[in-house]
Scaffold this active site. Structure first.
Site, PDB file in Angstrom:
ATOM      1  N   ASP A  66      62.920  18.261  43.767  1.00 35.09           N
ATOM      2  CA  ASP A  66      63.327  17.293  42.416  1.00 35.09           C
ATOM      3  C   ASP A  66      64.615  17.375  42.309  1.00 35.09           C
ATOM      4  O   ASP A  66      65.548  18.323  42.188  1.00 35.09           O
ATOM      5  CB  ASP A  66      62.536  18.104  41.379  1.00 35.09           C
ATOM      6  CG  ASP A  66      62.506  17.283  40.166  1.00 35.09           C
ATOM      7  OD1 ASP A  66      63.234  16.437  39.839  1.00 35.09           O
ATOM      8  OD2 ASP A  66      61.392  17.374  39.460  1.00 35.09           O
ATOM      9  N   ARG A  93      48.492  23.529  31.059  1.00 31.28           N
ATOM     10  CA  ARG A  93      47.996  22.185  31.128  1.00 31.28           C
ATOM     11  C   ARG A  93      46.505  22.078  31.904  1.00 31.28           C
ATOM     12  O   ARG A  93      46.148  21.329  32.812  1.00 31.28           O
ATOM     13  CB  ARG A  93      49.047  21.324  32.309  1.00 31.28           C
ATOM     14  CG  ARG A  93      50.280  20.994  31.956  1.00 31.28           C
ATOM     15  CD  ARG A  93      51.030  20.100  32.578  1.00 31.28           C
ATOM     16  NE  ARG A  93      52.273  20.042  31.938  1.00 31.28           N
ATOM     17  CZ  ARG A  93      53.408  20.103  32.699  1.00 31.28           C
ATOM     18  NH1 ARG A  93      53.448  20.518  33.940  1.00 31.28           N
ATOM     19  NH2 ARG A  93      54.556  19.906  32.168  1.00 31.28           N
ATOM     20  N   TYR A 127      56.375  14.387  35.023  1.00 22.29           N
ATOM     21  CA  TYR A 127      54.982  14.918  35.348  1.00 22.29           C
ATOM     22  C   TYR A 127      54.030  13.546  34.879  1.00 22.29           C
ATOM     23  O   TYR A 127      54.367  13.099  33.846  1.00 22.29           O
ATOM     24  CB  TYR A 127      54.443  16.093  34.299  1.00 22.29           C
ATOM     25  CG  TYR A 127      53.147  16.382  34.297  1.00 22.29           C
ATOM     26  CD1 TYR A 127      52.371  17.065  35.251  1.00 22.29           C
ATOM     27  CD2 TYR A 127      52.329  15.964  33.179  1.00 22.29           C
ATOM     28  CE1 TYR A 127      51.282  17.504  35.235  1.00 22.29           C
ATOM     29  CE2 TYR A 127      50.989  16.212  33.126  1.00 22.29           C
ATOM     30  CZ  TYR A 127      50.414  16.839  33.925  1.00 22.29           C
ATOM     31  OH  TYR A 127      49.074  17.307  33.898  1.00 22.29           O
ATOM     32  N   GLU A 166      46.959   9.741  41.202  1.00 16.57           N
ATOM     33  CA  GLU A 166      45.374  10.071  40.990  1.00 16.57           C
ATOM     34  C   GLU A 166      44.551   8.956  41.049  1.00 16.57           C
ATOM     35  O   GLU A 166      43.554   9.114  41.041  1.00 16.57           O
ATOM     36  CB  GLU A 166      45.199  10.698  39.501  1.00 16.57           C
ATOM     37  CG  GLU A 166      45.781  12.086  39.366  1.00 16.57           C
ATOM     38  CD  GLU A 166      45.576  13.169  38.353  1.00 16.57           C
ATOM     39  OE1 GLU A 166      45.170  12.337  37.446  1.00 16.57           O
ATOM     40  OE2 GLU A 166      45.520  14.174  38.256  1.00 16.57           O
TER      41      GLU A 166
END
Length: 422
Positions: A136, A351, A168, A304
Site C-alpha cells: 500500500d 469490522r 477499504y 466482491e
C-alpha cells in the site's frame, strides 16, 4: 624537541582511540541491520496447553517448544540473504515432484506488521511458485524498504510494478490485484493458478494439499470465486455511484448508475479467489472484462462482485456459470453467522470479522479451508504461533525429500527438559 615528541605520541594515541571507537560504531551499525534473536516471553516457551493438544507428539512425555524465536524487525539496509533463508526457516527446495510440476502464483497485498508478513510468506513459500507483493502506498517508508529488501533475496518474489493507495471497500483494492496480475502474466514462471491473500491470512492447507485440491475433479480447469446472484440487500453497492476518498473511506454520491455493460447479471461473493491462468489473461484483455472493470470504478467494494460476476460469463475460460458458495477458500467467522456457521469468536470482532484467539484454532483446523482470516500478532500471538507450528509440522510430514534442520520451527522436548526428540 622532547615536547614535540610527546605531542606526536599523544596525537597517535588519540588517533588510535578514535579509530577504535569508529570501528566499534561501524560494527554495531552493520550488525543492527540483521534481525536479532530475542526471547519472546510467549513464543520461546512451550506452547500453551490449548496448543499442545493440537500438535501431534511422538510420546506422552514430550511437549513442543519453539525454536523459531526471532523477532523480525524492519531491515535498516540490505539484509544477509543467506541468513534470511536459514535463520528465518524458509524451505528452499521443492518438497515433491507433484508440487514442482504444478507451480502456483500468489498475490499478497500488505500495509503493516512486517513480522506477520514474513511468517505468512515463509509458510507458503516454495521455490517453484511465484509471489507478487503489493505494498500500500500508505505504508511507512521503512516498511516498504524492508519488504523490498526481503523480496530481493528470492528470485521468485517481486514487488508490484504499480502500487495503489488502498482504501477499504474501494476500487483501489481491486486495482492492486490487477496490477499484480499484469506482472504475473509476464513472469517466466509457468504458474497454473493464482491465489490472492492479505497480510492477515494464514494457510491451513500445505502446498501439496493445495496443489491436489486445485487439481481435483471439481476445480481442475475451473475458477474458484464463491458467490451468488446479488441479493437485494447488496444492490445499493452497484446501483448508486460511490466516490473513494483515497486512503480513507468510500461514500455514496446519491447518483443512480447505468445498468452493467453487456447486460451482465451482477453477482455478490468473496473478494478471495483461485483463478486459472487463462482466466487471468481473459480478465486483462477481453472487452467484457474491461468494460465491467470501468463500470465498477464507482461501486462499493467492487472486488466482491467483479471476479464472481466475470466467472459467470459463459465465454470466460474456466467459468462456473452455475456456481454458488462452493470452494473452501477461507475460514472466516463473521459476526452475523454466530450460532449457525460457528459458535462465536474467542478473540474479538473487527469490522464484523473475528480476530482469532488460540481457542478458535480447532474450528479452523476442522474446517480445512485453504486459508484462515484474520490474525493479529499483538492481540493474540499464541494463535499464530500455534497454527504456524501445526502447519509447518504437517508440511514436513508430507515432504518427499530429506528434511533440513533449518526448516523446523519447533522441536519436541521431554517434559523434564532433559533431552530433545527432534
Amino acid at each position: 624537541m622532547l615536547q614535540l615528541e610527546n605531542a606526536k605520541y599523544s596525537f597517535l594515541f588519540c588517533l588510535g582511540i578514535c579509530i577504535f571507537i569508529c570501528s566499534v560504531i561501524y560494527i554495531k551499525a552493520k550488525s543492527s541491520d540483521i534481525p536479532r534473536a530475542q526471547n519472546h516471553s510467549l513464543s520461546c516457551h512451550p506452547f500453551p496447553d490449548d496448543c499442545q493438544v493440537l500438535l501431534p507428539s511422538s510420546s506422552s512425555t514430550t511437549r513442543w517448544q519453539r525454536t523459531a524465536c526471532r523477532e523480525v524487525s524492519n531491515f535498516k539496509s540490505a539484509p544477509n540473504c543467506a541468513w534470511i533463508k536459514t535463520e528465518l526457516h524458509f524451505i528452499m527446495e521443492p518438497l515433491s515432484r507433484e508440487e514442482e510440476d504444478y507451480p502456483l502464483a500468489f498475490i499478497i497485498t500488505i500495509h503493516k506488521e512486517f513480522e506477520v508478513f514474513v511468517r505468512l510468506l515463509r509458510a507458503i513459500y516454495a521455490p517453484q511458485n511465484v509471489y507478487c507483493i503489493h505494498i500500500d502506498l500508505n505504508a511507512p517508508l521503512v516498511y516498504k524498504a524492508s519488504v523490498k529488501s526481503l523480496a530481493g533475496c528470492f528470485p521468485n518474489i517481486f514487488l508490484a510494478s504499480a502500487s495503489e493507495r488502498v482504501t477499504y471497500a474501494g476500487f483501489s483494492r481491486l486495482q492492486a490485484d490487477i496490477n499484480c496480475m499484469e506482472d504475473l502474466v509476464r513472469s517466466p514462471v509457468k504458474w497454473r493458478k493464482v491465489i490472492n491473500l492479505c497480510g492477515q491470512d494464514f494457510p491451513t492447507m500445505s502446498n501439496l494439499e493445495l496443489v491436489r485440491y486445485m487439481q481435483g475433479a471439481e476445480w481442475r480447469d475451473r475458477n474458484m470465486t464463491p458467490g451468488i446472484k446479488q441479493p437485494t440487500s447488496m444492490r445499493y453497492r452497484t446501483q448508486r455511484q460511490h466516490v473513494e476518498i483515497r486512503g480513507v473511506y468510500v461514500v455514496p454520491k446519491g447518483i443512480a448508475k447505468k445498468p452493467p455493460p453487456h447486460n451482465l447479471q451482477i453477482y455478490f461473493g468473496t473478494a478471495y479467489y483461485a483463478l486459472t491462468r487463462a482466466f487471468v489473461e481473459y480478465a486483462l484483455n477481453s472487452s467484457v472484462a474491461k468494460d465491467l472493470l470501468e463500470w465498477s470504478k464507482d461501486t462499493y467494494s467492487p472486488d466482491e462482485h467483479y471476479w464472481v460476476t466475470l466467472n459467470h460469463v459463459k465465454d470466460a475460460p474456466g467459468s462456473n456459470i452455475h456456481g454458488g458458495w462452493e470452494g473452501n477458500i477461507r475460514a472466516i467467522k463473521w459476526r452475523d453467522q454466530e450460532g449457525t456457521a460457528h459458535q462465536g469468536c474467542n478473540g474479538r470482532y473487527v469490522r464484523n470479522i473475528c480476530i482469532y484467539a488460540i481457542e478458535d484454532l480447532p474450528w479452523i483446523i476442522k474446517k480445512n479451508s485453504i486459508f484462515a482470516n484474520k490474525f493479529e500478532s499483538n492481540s493474540f500471538p499464541e494463535a499464530l504461533d500455534c497454527l504456524e507450528q501445526w502447519h509447518r509440522h504437517k508440511v514436513l510430514q508430507q515432504a518427499m525429500v530429506p528434511i533440513k534442520s533449518s526448516w523446523q520451527l519447533a522441536t519436541e522436548v521431554n517434559i523434564s527438559g532433559a533431552s530433545t526428540v527432534g
